[in-house]
Design a protein around this motif. Structure first.
Motif, PDB file in Angstrom:
ATOM      1  N   GLY A 299       0.890  -1.384  -0.192  1.00 24.75           N
ATOM      2  CA  GLY A 299       0.215  -0.046   0.250  1.00 24.75           C
ATOM      3  C   GLY A 299       0.800   1.149  -0.026  1.00 24.75           C
ATOM      4  N   ILE A 300       2.150   1.109  -0.427  1.00 29.11           N
ATOM      5  CA  ILE A 300       2.943   2.226  -0.488  1.00 29.11           C
ATOM      6  C   ILE A 300       3.181   2.605  -1.878  1.00 29.11           C
ATOM      7  N   PRO A 301       2.797   4.058  -2.329  1.00 22.67           N
ATOM      8  CA  PRO A 301       3.115   4.527  -3.576  1.00 22.67           C
ATOM      9  C   PRO A 301       4.415   4.921  -3.719  1.00 22.67           C
ATOM     10  N   ALA A 302       4.651   5.271  -5.043  1.00 23.14           N
ATOM     11  CA  ALA A 302       6.467   5.622  -5.221  1.00 23.14           C
ATOM     12  C   ALA A 302       6.314   6.856  -6.207  1.00 23.14           C
ATOM     13  N   ILE A 303       7.563   7.640  -5.980  1.00 18.47           N
ATOM     14  CA  ILE A 303       8.045   8.571  -6.685  1.00 18.47           C
ATOM     15  C   ILE A 303       9.151   8.199  -7.246  1.00 18.47           C
ATOM     16  N   ALA A 304       9.333   8.190  -8.631  1.00 23.56           N
ATOM     17  CA  ALA A 304      10.375   7.517  -9.497  1.00 23.56           C
ATOM     18  C   ALA A 304      10.429   8.244 -10.720  1.00 23.56           C
ATOM     19  N   SER A 305      11.826   8.076 -11.297  1.00 25.97           N
ATOM     20  CA  SER A 305      12.148   8.664 -12.689  1.00 25.97           C
ATOM     21  C   SER A 305      11.175   7.740 -13.760  1.00 25.97           C
ATOM     22  N   ASN A 306      11.016   8.703 -14.685  1.00 28.06           N
ATOM     23  CA  ASN A 306      10.280   8.556 -15.851  1.00 28.06           C
ATOM     24  C   ASN A 306      11.133   8.019 -17.005  1.00 28.06           C
ATOM     25  N   ILE A 307      11.396   6.753 -16.748  1.00 29.32           N
ATOM     26  CA  ILE A 307      12.482   6.220 -17.592  1.00 29.32           C
ATOM     27  C   ILE A 307      11.878   4.811 -17.863  1.00 29.32           C
ATOM     28  N   TYR A 308      12.421   4.068 -18.990  1.00 25.11           N
ATOM     29  CA  TYR A 308      11.910   2.682 -19.596  1.00 25.11           C
ATOM     30  C   TYR A 308      12.344   1.679 -18.285  1.00 25.11           C
ATOM     31  N   GLY A 309      11.282   0.828 -18.310  1.00 27.42           N
ATOM     32  CA  GLY A 309      11.489  -0.081 -16.939  1.00 27.42           C
ATOM     33  C   GLY A 309      10.468   0.583 -15.966  1.00 27.42           C
ATOM     34  N   ILE A 310      10.653   1.613 -15.190  1.00 28.52           N
ATOM     35  CA  ILE A 310      10.025   1.996 -14.113  1.00 28.52           C
ATOM     36  C   ILE A 310       8.597   2.561 -14.725  1.00 28.52           C
ATOM     37  N   SER A 311       8.465   3.154 -15.848  1.00 25.73           N
ATOM     38  CA  SER A 311       7.186   3.656 -16.450  1.00 25.73           C
ATOM     39  C   SER A 311       6.172   2.399 -16.568  1.00 25.73           C
ATOM     40  N   ASP A 312       6.784   1.381 -16.317  1.00 26.54           N
ATOM     41  CA  ASP A 312       5.686  -0.074 -16.614  1.00 26.54           C
ATOM     42  C   ASP A 312       5.429  -0.258 -14.970  1.00 26.54           C
ATOM     43  N   ALA A 313       6.149   0.135 -13.942  1.00 19.70           N
ATOM     44  CA  ALA A 313       5.759  -0.200 -12.617  1.00 19.70           C
ATOM     45  C   ALA A 313       4.882   0.765 -11.797  1.00 19.70           C
ATOM     46  N   ILE A 314       4.873   2.219 -12.608  1.00 22.55           N
ATOM     47  CA  ILE A 314       4.024   3.076 -12.111  1.00 22.55           C
ATOM     48  C   ILE A 314       3.117   3.545 -12.813  1.00 22.55           C
ATOM     49  N   ILE A 315       1.816   3.810 -12.615  1.00 21.71           N
ATOM     50  CA  ILE A 315       0.807   4.660 -13.586  1.00 21.71           C
ATOM     51  C   ILE A 315       0.903   5.910 -12.890  1.00 21.71           C
ATOM     52  N   ASN A 316       1.427   6.895 -13.712  1.00 17.56           N
ATOM     53  CA  ASN A 316       1.643   8.263 -13.114  1.00 17.56           C
ATOM     54  C   ASN A 316       0.455   8.945 -12.580  1.00 17.56           C
ATOM     55  N   GLU A 317       0.344   9.643 -11.544  1.00 21.79           N
ATOM     56  CA  GLU A 317      -0.901  10.136 -10.918  1.00 21.79           C
ATOM     57  C   GLU A 317      -1.862   9.431 -10.579  1.00 21.79           C
ATOM     58  N   THR A 319      -0.804   5.491  -9.404  1.00 24.03           N
ATOM     59  CA  THR A 319      -0.471   4.561  -8.268  1.00 24.03           C
ATOM     60  C   THR A 319       1.131   5.379  -7.506  1.00 24.03           C
ATOM     61  N   GLY A 320       1.308   6.605  -8.279  1.00 24.37           N
ATOM     62  CA  GLY A 320       2.398   7.324  -7.774  1.00 24.37           C
ATOM     63  C   GLY A 320       2.760   8.345  -8.790  1.00 24.37           C
ATOM     64  N   LEU A 321       3.898   8.852  -8.518  1.00 23.71           N
ATOM     65  CA  LEU A 321       4.334  10.127  -9.476  1.00 23.71           C
ATOM     66  C   LEU A 321       5.772   9.979 -10.189  1.00 23.71           C
ATOM     67  N   LEU A 322       5.881  10.230 -11.458  1.00 22.16           N
ATOM     68  CA  LEU A 322       6.938  10.144 -12.090  1.00 22.16           C
ATOM     69  C   LEU A 322       7.594  11.471 -12.318  1.00 22.16           C
ATOM     70  N   HIS A 323       8.898  11.607 -12.433  1.00 21.05           N
ATOM     71  CA  HIS A 323       9.666  12.681 -12.720  1.00 21.05           C
ATOM     72  C   HIS A 323      10.933  12.641 -13.761  1.00 21.05           C
ATOM     73  N   GLY A 326      17.160  12.944 -12.887  1.00 19.49           N
ATOM     74  CA  GLY A 326      18.011  14.026 -12.760  1.00 19.49           C
ATOM     75  C   GLY A 326      17.622  15.324 -12.386  1.00 19.49           C
ATOM     76  N   ASN A 327      16.140  15.602 -12.352  1.00 16.15           N
ATOM     77  CA  ASN A 327      15.599  16.784 -12.270  1.00 16.15           C
ATOM     78  C   ASN A 327      15.272  16.995 -10.791  1.00 16.15           C
ATOM     79  N   ILE A 328      16.104  17.493 -10.050  1.00 17.73           N
ATOM     80  CA  ILE A 328      16.034  17.836  -8.457  1.00 17.73           C
ATOM     81  C   ILE A 328      14.826  18.692  -8.121  1.00 17.73           C
ATOM     82  N   LYS A 329      14.459  19.644  -8.936  1.00 14.74           N
ATOM     83  CA  LYS A 329      13.315  20.179  -8.652  1.00 14.74           C
ATOM     84  C   LYS A 329      11.968  19.584  -8.598  1.00 14.74           C
ATOM     85  N   SER A 330      12.010  18.614  -9.765  1.00 18.09           N
ATOM     86  CA  SER A 330      10.698  17.763 -10.032  1.00 18.09           C
ATOM     87  C   SER A 330      10.765  16.754  -8.733  1.00 18.09           C
TER      88      SER A 330
END
Length: 380
Positions: A299-317, A319-323, A326-330
């Protein structure tokens, strides 16, 4: 075992076997005579967890060592000549190159390699070209390539490393899936770990779980976290340090040292996930990011890089957020956003858990593996 078809799995180190393949091997052992070739100091490492298989020890080197690698290749050829396996299945690049070459020399009819991420994806120049060539060579010599995420498969096909015809993704991705009996919410452990680490009961905890190295983007996360002003937000970093990153993180967060907690390698990642609210994986390269779905199962969502591989593990907005990698502000914006919205975190976490149970149950992934072998080599 005399009447069972023989399959051989090859990995550079035993940790790859226990981390990725244990549940699959447990199911496959009911159908086939299994041999595992790997670098291990414990020849009973599978029997101790109830998996019946023959263990052959070879001291693979993770780094390139032409003499040692050639010796390993000769040993593999001798083993494959002596025991006529119906299939050779490798995981990890070094083991893949040597095992698939040896299998091709010995005319093994089924040669399978599992791709779990590309070291060269974040490299440049000659090193990238050389490592990419190795993956391409493996892909040429195999009969089947199993890839652990759809986006990684598309990437490898686009890069002309693999062909679409020989490449397979099981279900929605992931090599191992998630053991739902192991990764589940645990309020008792949440309280226990927080007490041990001196994290207040009502604090909001972000967790990074994995090896500490440059490719994982851990310093980006540290720099983003140092901007957080909320004194109820903590960062928990769990994993082995591969290059002095703990000291670097401490320097970056010198004014927030009491809010950053460190734990070295653990074989109980679920305990530390239970103590946390959101997982962070700011990686520059991942084959899939299995830790994301392990956290999601709890039951723990994730914040992770929007790169191949990870983009299959998270549905943005959802099950979590993609950024952007390397974008520290995001990363900071995502951390700050979720740390102030517990209801949204709960919504994302519930959706993530539901998705894992439907698509990434380890038993379902194991069934894909068994079905694959029944189709490719049969049973008797």
């Amino acid at each position: 075992m005399k009447n069972k078809v023989k399959i051989c799995f090859v990995a550079t180190a035993d940790v790859a076997i226990t981390s990725f393949l244990a549940n699959h091997l447990r199911q496959l052992a009911k159908l086939y005579d299994l041999t595992i070739i790997t670098n291990t100091n414990n020849p009973d490492f599978l029997s101790q967890i109830g998996i019946e298989a023959n263990i052959v020890q070879i001291k693979f080197s993770r780094k390139i060592d032409f003499f040692a690698d050639f010796y390993c290749l000769i040993r593999l050829v001798k083993i494959f000549m002596r025991t006529r396996f119906a299939s050779i299945h490798s995981i990890t690049p070094k083991a893949g190159l040597l095992a698939i070459m040896a299998a091709r020399i010995c005319f093994i009819p089924s040669r399978v390699h599992t791709f779990t991420g590309q070291v060269w994806a974040s490299e440049i120049g000659l090193k990238r070209s050389f490592l990419k060539f190795i993956d391409r060579l493996i892909g040429k010599l195999t009969t089947h390539n199993i890839v652990d995420s759809p986006s990684q498969c598309n990437f490898l096909v686009q890069q002309k490393v693999l062909t679409e015809q020989k490449s397979i993704v099981f279900g929605s991705g992931s090599v191992s899936g998630v053991d739902l009996k192991r990764f589940m919410p645990n309020e008792h452990m949440r309280f226990k770990i927080r007490l041990e680490l001196a994290i207040p009961k009502g604090a909001f905890v972000f967790i990074y779980l994995g090896r500490l190295n440059q490719d994982k983007g851990i310093l980006d996360l540290a720099r983003a976290f140092t901007k957080i002003q909320n004194n109820k937000v903590f960062l928990l970093i769990v994993g082995p340090d591969e290059g002095g990153f703990v000291d670097k993180i401490k320097i970056i967060n010198i004014h927030k040292s009491s809010y950053v907690k460190f734990v070295d390698f653990t074989n109980k990642p679920e305990d530390y996930l239970a103590a946390s609210d959101v997982l962070c994986l700011p990686s520059y390269r991942e084959g899939f990011g299995n830790v994301i779905i392990e956290a999601a199962a709890m039951g723990i969502p994730a914040i992770a890089s929007n790169i191949y591989g990870i983009s299959d593990a998270i549905i943005n907005e959802q099950t979590g957020l993609l950024h952007a990698p390397g974008n520290i502000k995001s990363i900071f914006d995502a951390i700050e956003h979720l740390s102030t919205k517990p209801k949204l975190v709960k919504k994302y976490g519930d959706a993530a858990m539901k998705r894992v149970k439907a698509q990434f149950d380890a038993n379902k992934i194991s069934k894909y593996w068994c079905d694959f072998y029944l189709q490719v080599i049969g049973q008797k």
